[in-house]
Design a protein around this motif. Structure first.
Motif, PDB file in Angstrom:
ATOM      1  N   LEU A 155       0.837  -1.202   0.000  1.00  0.00           N
ATOM      2  CA  LEU A 155       0.000   0.000   0.000  1.00  0.00           C
ATOM      3  C   LEU A 155       0.880   1.263   0.000  1.00  0.00           C
ATOM      4  N   ALA A 156       0.517   2.297  -0.654  1.00  0.00           N
ATOM      5  CA  ALA A 156      -0.529   2.329  -1.659  1.00  0.00           C
ATOM      6  C   ALA A 156       0.125   2.261  -3.035  1.00  0.00           C
ATOM      7  N   THR A 157      -0.522   1.611  -3.979  1.00  0.00           N
ATOM      8  CA  THR A 157       0.045   1.417  -5.317  1.00  0.00           C
ATOM      9  C   THR A 157       0.624   2.705  -5.898  1.00  0.00           C
ATOM     10  N   ASP A 158      -0.159   3.796  -5.789  1.00  0.00           N
ATOM     11  CA  ASP A 158       0.175   5.038  -6.490  1.00  0.00           C
ATOM     12  C   ASP A 158       1.093   5.951  -5.696  1.00  0.00           C
ATOM     13  N   PHE A 159       1.423   5.597  -4.468  1.00  0.00           N
ATOM     14  CA  PHE A 159       2.368   6.420  -3.708  1.00  0.00           C
ATOM     15  C   PHE A 159       3.581   5.569  -3.322  1.00  0.00           C
ATOM     16  N   CYS A 160       3.517   4.907  -2.201  1.00  0.00           N
ATOM     17  CA  CYS A 160       4.750   4.269  -1.715  1.00  0.00           C
ATOM     18  C   CYS A 160       5.185   3.076  -2.545  1.00  0.00           C
ATOM     19  N   VAL A 161       4.249   2.311  -3.101  1.00  0.00           N
ATOM     20  CA  VAL A 161       4.661   1.192  -3.955  1.00  0.00           C
ATOM     21  C   VAL A 161       5.318   1.736  -5.224  1.00  0.00           C
ATOM     22  N   ALA A 162       4.677   2.713  -5.862  1.00  0.00           N
ATOM     23  CA  ALA A 162       5.209   3.251  -7.126  1.00  0.00           C
ATOM     24  C   ALA A 162       6.573   3.917  -6.917  1.00  0.00           C
ATOM     25  N   TRP A 163       6.686   4.736  -5.893  1.00  0.00           N
ATOM     26  CA  TRP A 163       7.978   5.426  -5.669  1.00  0.00           C
ATOM     27  C   TRP A 163       9.089   4.423  -5.366  1.00  0.00           C
ATOM     28  N   THR A 164       8.759   3.386  -4.626  1.00  0.00           N
ATOM     29  CA  THR A 164       9.772   2.380  -4.293  1.00  0.00           C
ATOM     30  C   THR A 164      10.174   1.606  -5.550  1.00  0.00           C
ATOM     31  N   ALA A 165       9.198   1.285  -6.387  1.00  0.00           N
ATOM     32  CA  ALA A 165       9.501   0.561  -7.635  1.00  0.00           C
ATOM     33  C   ALA A 165      10.357   1.424  -8.568  1.00  0.00           C
ATOM     34  N   LEU A 166      10.007   2.698  -8.687  1.00  0.00           N
ATOM     35  CA  LEU A 166      10.773   3.596  -9.567  1.00  0.00           C
ATOM     36  C   LEU A 166      12.210   3.754  -9.063  1.00  0.00           C
ATOM     37  N   ASP A 167      12.362   3.840  -7.759  1.00  0.00           N
ATOM     38  CA  ASP A 167      13.718   3.970  -7.221  1.00  0.00           C
ATOM     39  C   ASP A 167      14.506   2.671  -7.353  1.00  0.00           C
ATOM     40  N   ALA A 168      13.825   1.542  -7.299  1.00  0.00           N
ATOM     41  CA  ALA A 168      14.527   0.276  -7.531  1.00  0.00           C
ATOM     42  C   ALA A 168      15.185   0.315  -8.909  1.00  0.00           C
ATOM     43  N   ARG A 169      14.462   0.815  -9.889  1.00  0.00           N
ATOM     44  CA  ARG A 169      15.033   0.944 -11.239  1.00  0.00           C
ATOM     45  C   ARG A 169      16.233   1.903 -11.223  1.00  0.00           C
ATOM     46  N   ARG A 170      16.106   3.017 -10.487  1.00  0.00           N
ATOM     47  CA  ARG A 170      17.232   3.975 -10.397  1.00  0.00           C
ATOM     48  C   ARG A 170      18.480   3.311  -9.842  1.00  0.00           C
ATOM     49  N   PHE A 171      18.291   2.367  -8.945  1.00  0.00           N
ATOM     50  CA  PHE A 171      19.435   1.671  -8.354  1.00  0.00           C
ATOM     51  C   PHE A 171      19.842   0.445  -9.169  1.00  0.00           C
ATOM     52  N   GLY A 172      19.292   0.332 -10.383  1.00  0.00           N
ATOM     53  CA  GLY A 172      19.768  -0.706 -11.299  1.00  0.00           C
ATOM     54  C   GLY A 172      19.149  -2.071 -11.102  1.00  0.00           C
ATOM     55  N   LEU A 173      18.083  -2.140 -10.319  1.00  0.00           N
ATOM     56  CA  LEU A 173      17.421  -3.422 -10.095  1.00  0.00           C
ATOM     57  C   LEU A 173      16.308  -3.626 -11.112  1.00  0.00           C
ATOM     58  N   ALA A 174      16.047  -4.863 -11.482  1.00  0.00           N
ATOM     59  CA  ALA A 174      14.813  -5.171 -12.202  1.00  0.00           C
ATOM     60  C   ALA A 174      13.679  -5.084 -11.186  1.00  0.00           C
ATOM     61  N   ALA A 175      12.515  -4.618 -11.636  1.00  0.00           N
ATOM     62  CA  ALA A 175      11.412  -4.417 -10.681  1.00  0.00           C
ATOM     63  C   ALA A 175      10.091  -4.803 -11.313  1.00  0.00           C
TER      64      ALA A 175
END
Ligand code: VGL
Ligand code: ZN
Length: 211
Positions: A155-175
């Motif tokens: 929770l929530a898809t559009d806030f903490c899940v999305a920001w965490t997923a986008l930052d995972a990509r910034r750190f070079g992880l597949a997400a």
């Protein structure tokens, strides 16, 4: 220092903010937020590495509308680091509202990342605070464990899940986000926007069956 040994399974599950405050009856309820609890309990059993994030604010946190006289929840104000949505007081550190959902059952989770702990900076992301500079340490934790891919739910898809997923990509992880194991707030179209941003950043949208 020994080199990082890749684990048998280099995919971690990140369970984002499944806390009392975000369930129906909580301070910032996400519609149907409680539905994800049994789904995530079952899902988490498939992952050797599970990280939980926990929204964890001081009582006078600047993301709270109550800290801004004349402002109401769900308005947006400017902060030095960018726009900030104002929320009802929620997930105050150490209070029952900030506790994990009582039904959440992931005893093998080995790390909890608390975020939003500094009064003057919010943190939707489990990796980087809203100043986009301060790291929580999650990137280092995952790197030192040889994790290359993260699956996200919560929770929530559009806030903490999305920001965490986008930052995972910034750190070079597949997400990849496991859609049925998330629920959104959807404030002024934020849910569609979040999915579009994630897609553009290469975050996959998957079903639990394929996780
Ligand atoms: C969240 C708003 C404020 C979330 C946290 O977990 O998505 N949303 N704080
Ligand atoms: Zn918060």
């Amino acid at each position: 220092m020994p080199p990082v040994e890749p684990p048998d399974d280099d995919t971690a599950l990140i369970v984002v903010d499944v806390q009392v405050g975000f369930l129906p009856g909580g301070s910032l309820p996400v519609p149907e937020g409680d539905d994800v609890v049994p789904i995530i309990n079952a899902l988490a059993r498939r992952y050797a590495t599970v990280v939980l994030t926990q929204d964890w604010h001081p009582p006078d946190h600047l993301s709270f509308a109550s800290a801004h006289p004349g402002r109401a929840p769900f308005e947006t104000i400017a902060q030095p680091y960018g726009p900030q949505v104002l929320w009802p007081d929620h997930c105050v550190m150490g209070t029952p509202d900030a506790a994990f959902a009582p039904g959440l059952d992931i005893p093998h989770a080995q790390a909890v990342i608390r975020k939003g702990c500094r009064r003057a900076v919010d943190s939707y992301s489990g990796f980087l605070e809203a100043d986009r500079t301060t790291r929580t340490g999650l990137d280092g934790y995952l790197a030192s464990r040889g994790i290359r891919t993260v699956h996200l739910c919560g929770l929530a898809t559009d806030f903490c899940v999305a920001w965490t997923a986008l930052d995972a990509r910034r750190f070079g992880l597949a997400a990849a986000v496991i859609e049925e194991a998330c629920r959104g707030i959807d404030l002024d179209g934020s849910l569609a926007r979040a999915w579009a941003e994630m897609e553009a950043a290469g975050v996959r949208r998957i079903a639990a069956a394929g996780a």
